[in-house]
Design a protein around this motif. Structure first.
Motif, PDB file in Angstrom:
ATOM      1  N   ARG A  28       4.996   2.320   1.812  1.00  0.00           N
ATOM      2  CA  ARG A  28       4.639   3.183   0.686  1.00  0.00           C
ATOM      3  C   ARG A  28       3.248   2.761   0.274  1.00  0.00           C
ATOM      4  NH1 ARG A  28       7.672   7.747  -0.565  1.00  0.00           N
ATOM      5  NH2 ARG A  28       9.810   7.213  -1.059  1.00  0.00           N
ATOM      6  N   CYS A  29       2.384   3.737   0.090  1.00  0.00           N
ATOM      7  CA  CYS A  29       0.971   3.445  -0.130  1.00  0.00           C
ATOM      8  C   CYS A  29       0.483   4.227  -1.350  1.00  0.00           C
ATOM      9  CB  CYS A  29       0.210   3.854   1.133  1.00  0.00           C
ATOM     10  SG  CYS A  29      -1.563   3.795   0.974  1.00  0.00           S
ATOM     11  N   ASN A  30      -0.445   3.621  -2.070  1.00  0.00           N
ATOM     12  CA  ASN A  30      -0.951   4.248  -3.295  1.00  0.00           C
ATOM     13  C   ASN A  30      -2.266   4.999  -3.090  1.00  0.00           C
ATOM     14  OD1 ASN A  30      -2.800   2.234  -2.982  1.00  0.00           O
ATOM     15  ND2 ASN A  30      -2.379   1.181  -4.914  1.00  0.00           N
ATOM     16  N   CYS A  31      -2.649   5.251  -1.839  1.00  0.00           N
ATOM     17  CA  CYS A  31      -3.932   5.948  -1.624  1.00  0.00           C
ATOM     18  C   CYS A  31      -3.822   7.398  -2.087  1.00  0.00           C
ATOM     19  CB  CYS A  31      -4.362   5.863  -0.160  1.00  0.00           C
ATOM     20  SG  CYS A  31      -3.572   7.078   0.905  1.00  0.00           S
ATOM     21  N   SER A  32      -4.939   8.073  -2.123  1.00  0.00           N
ATOM     22  CA  SER A  32      -4.999   9.396  -2.739  1.00  0.00           C
ATOM     23  C   SER A  32      -4.104  10.419  -2.046  1.00  0.00           C
ATOM     24  CB  SER A  32      -6.446   9.889  -2.761  1.00  0.00           C
ATOM     25  OG  SER A  32      -6.983   9.901  -1.445  1.00  0.00           O
ATOM     26  N   ILE A  33      -3.928  10.322  -0.739  1.00  0.00           N
ATOM     27  CA  ILE A  33      -3.088  11.311  -0.048  1.00  0.00           C
ATOM     28  C   ILE A  33      -1.622  10.907  -0.093  1.00  0.00           C
ATOM     29  CG2 ILE A  33      -3.541  10.307   2.266  1.00  0.00           C
ATOM     30  CD1 ILE A  33      -3.347  14.044   1.788  1.00  0.00           C
ATOM     31  N   CYS A  34      -1.319   9.623   0.116  1.00  0.00           N
ATOM     32  CA  CYS A  34       0.086   9.183   0.083  1.00  0.00           C
ATOM     33  C   CYS A  34       0.691   9.358  -1.302  1.00  0.00           C
ATOM     34  CB  CYS A  34       0.206   7.730   0.524  1.00  0.00           C
ATOM     35  SG  CYS A  34      -0.097   7.479   2.285  1.00  0.00           S
ATOM     36  N   TRP A  40       6.265   8.686   3.199  1.00  0.00           N
ATOM     37  CA  TRP A  40       7.076   7.490   3.456  1.00  0.00           C
ATOM     38  C   TRP A  40       7.174   7.296   4.969  1.00  0.00           C
ATOM     39  CZ3 TRP A  40      13.060   7.099   3.317  1.00  0.00           C
ATOM     40  CH2 TRP A  40      13.445   5.755   3.477  1.00  0.00           C
ATOM     41  N   PRO A  41       6.179   6.621   5.547  1.00  0.00           N
ATOM     42  CA  PRO A  41       6.142   6.526   6.999  1.00  0.00           C
ATOM     43  C   PRO A  41       6.761   5.252   7.570  1.00  0.00           C
ATOM     44  CG  PRO A  41       4.032   5.848   6.105  1.00  0.00           C
ATOM     45  CD  PRO A  41       4.922   6.180   4.924  1.00  0.00           C
ATOM     46  N   ALA A  42       7.264   5.392   8.787  1.00  0.00           N
ATOM     47  CA  ALA A  42       7.539   4.282   9.682  1.00  0.00           C
ATOM     48  C   ALA A  42       6.533   4.394  10.820  1.00  0.00           C
ATOM     49  CB  ALA A  42       8.962   4.354  10.225  1.00  0.00           C
ATOM     50  N   VAL A  43       6.302   3.292  11.473  1.00  0.00           N
ATOM     51  CA  VAL A  43       5.263   3.257  12.504  1.00  0.00           C
ATOM     52  C   VAL A  43       5.869   3.468  13.889  1.00  0.00           C
ATOM     53  CG1 VAL A  43       3.566   1.789  13.655  1.00  0.00           C
ATOM     54  CG2 VAL A  43       3.735   1.796  11.162  1.00  0.00           C
ATOM     55  N   GLU A 126      -0.054  -6.135  -1.720  1.00  0.00           N
ATOM     56  CA  GLU A 126       0.868  -5.417  -2.584  1.00  0.00           C
ATOM     57  C   GLU A 126       0.063  -4.883  -3.777  1.00  0.00           C
ATOM     58  OE1 GLU A 126       5.156  -5.021  -4.031  1.00  0.00           O
ATOM     59  OE2 GLU A 126       4.466  -5.921  -2.170  1.00  0.00           O
ATOM     60  N   PRO A 127       0.233  -3.609  -4.133  1.00  0.00           N
ATOM     61  CA  PRO A 127      -0.489  -3.133  -5.313  1.00  0.00           C
ATOM     62  C   PRO A 127       0.010  -3.830  -6.579  1.00  0.00           C
ATOM     63  CG  PRO A 127       0.715  -1.341  -4.236  1.00  0.00           C
ATOM     64  CD  PRO A 127       1.062  -2.600  -3.517  1.00  0.00           C
ATOM     65  N   ARG A 128      -0.857  -3.961  -7.537  1.00  0.00           N
ATOM     66  CA  ARG A 128      -0.438  -4.613  -8.780  1.00  0.00           C
ATOM     67  C   ARG A 128       0.705  -3.836  -9.429  1.00  0.00           C
ATOM     68  NH1 ARG A 128      -3.767  -5.373 -14.315  1.00  0.00           N
ATOM     69  NH2 ARG A 128      -2.322  -6.781 -15.328  1.00  0.00           N
ATOM     70  N   PHE A 129       0.605  -2.522  -9.418  1.00  0.00           N
ATOM     71  CA  PHE A 129       1.689  -1.693  -9.936  1.00  0.00           C
ATOM     72  C   PHE A 129       2.165  -0.784  -8.799  1.00  0.00           C
ATOM     73  CE2 PHE A 129      -0.975  -2.593 -13.670  1.00  0.00           C
ATOM     74  CZ  PHE A 129      -0.031  -3.284 -14.431  1.00  0.00           C
ATOM     75  N   GLY A 130       3.263  -1.135  -8.199  1.00  0.00           N
ATOM     76  CA  GLY A 130       3.737  -0.350  -7.054  1.00  0.00           C
ATOM     77  C   GLY A 130       5.163   0.155  -7.207  1.00  0.00           C
ATOM     78  N   GLY A 131       5.720  -0.086  -8.375  1.00  0.00           N
ATOM     79  CA  GLY A 131       7.126   0.292  -8.562  1.00  0.00           C
ATOM     80  C   GLY A 131       7.403   1.777  -8.442  1.00  0.00           C
ATOM     81  N   TYR A 132       6.365   2.597  -8.625  1.00  0.00           N
ATOM     82  CA  TYR A 132       6.578   4.053  -8.557  1.00  0.00           C
ATOM     83  C   TYR A 132       6.497   4.563  -7.117  1.00  0.00           C
ATOM     84  CZ  TYR A 132       1.538   4.538  -7.922  1.00  0.00           C
ATOM     85  OH  TYR A 132       0.253   4.462  -7.436  1.00  0.00           O
ATOM     86  N   LEU A 133       6.090   3.650  -6.206  1.00  0.00           N
ATOM     87  CA  LEU A 133       5.903   4.076  -4.818  1.00  0.00           C
ATOM     88  C   LEU A 133       7.208   3.968  -4.039  1.00  0.00           C
ATOM     89  CD1 LEU A 133       2.543   2.265  -4.143  1.00  0.00           C
ATOM     90  CD2 LEU A 133       2.859   4.727  -4.423  1.00  0.00           C
TER      91      LEU A 133
END
Ligand SMILES: [Zn+2]
Length: 133
Positions: A28-34, A40-43, A126-133
């Motif tokens: 889960r990523c916090n970038c502008s598109i994700c 929610w990707p797997a590799v 890890e983002p500082r605030f990532g709970g919403y991801l």
């Protein structure tokens, strides 16, 4: 254990197979598109991904460095997968776990998730605030 999963977009035009190990971490990523698309990707490795149908319905979207390709179905808007060309592991497919057809909720719930700070190019952080991801 790596096995082959089948996935599709919502309207069914785009279908694919991907070899995935659902015991490995997803992202889960916090970038502008994700963030906007709740991706929610797997590799999957390039040799572990096969597009079965819908090539003509897939639309690609690129931004910033234009090196990563964000695909979506032009009929239903779903993002079944994307392709990262310049990632720490080289070329890879990011397969949207929500698009897998043959995986039940219990299995989805057990997939490990790594949250990454893609907004700041902190792919190992890890983002500082990532709970919403
Ligand atoms: Zn579709």
């Amino acid at each position: 254990m790596r096995r082959t999963y089948r996935g599709s977009c919502h309207c069914g035009a785009v279908a694919f197979e991907a070899d995935l190990d659902l015991e490995e971490s997803s992202y889960r990523c916090n970038c502008s598109i994700c963030r906007r698309t709740r991706f929610w990707p797997a590799v999957a490795r390039p040799e572990g991904f096969r597009l079965l149908s819908g090539e003509s319905e897939l639309t690609e979207y690129r931004f910033n460095t234009h090196s990563n390709v964000h695909y979506f179905c032009r009929r239903c808007g779903v993002r079944p997968f994307g392709v990262g060309n310049e990632t720490p592991i080289g070329k890879m497919y990011g397969v949207n776990l929500g698009c897998l057809e043959d995986v039940d909720d219990e299995t989805l719930s057990r997939i490990p998730i790594t949250r990454v700070d893609g907004r700041n190019d902190g792919w190992g952080d890890e983002p500082r605030f990532g709970g919403y991801l």
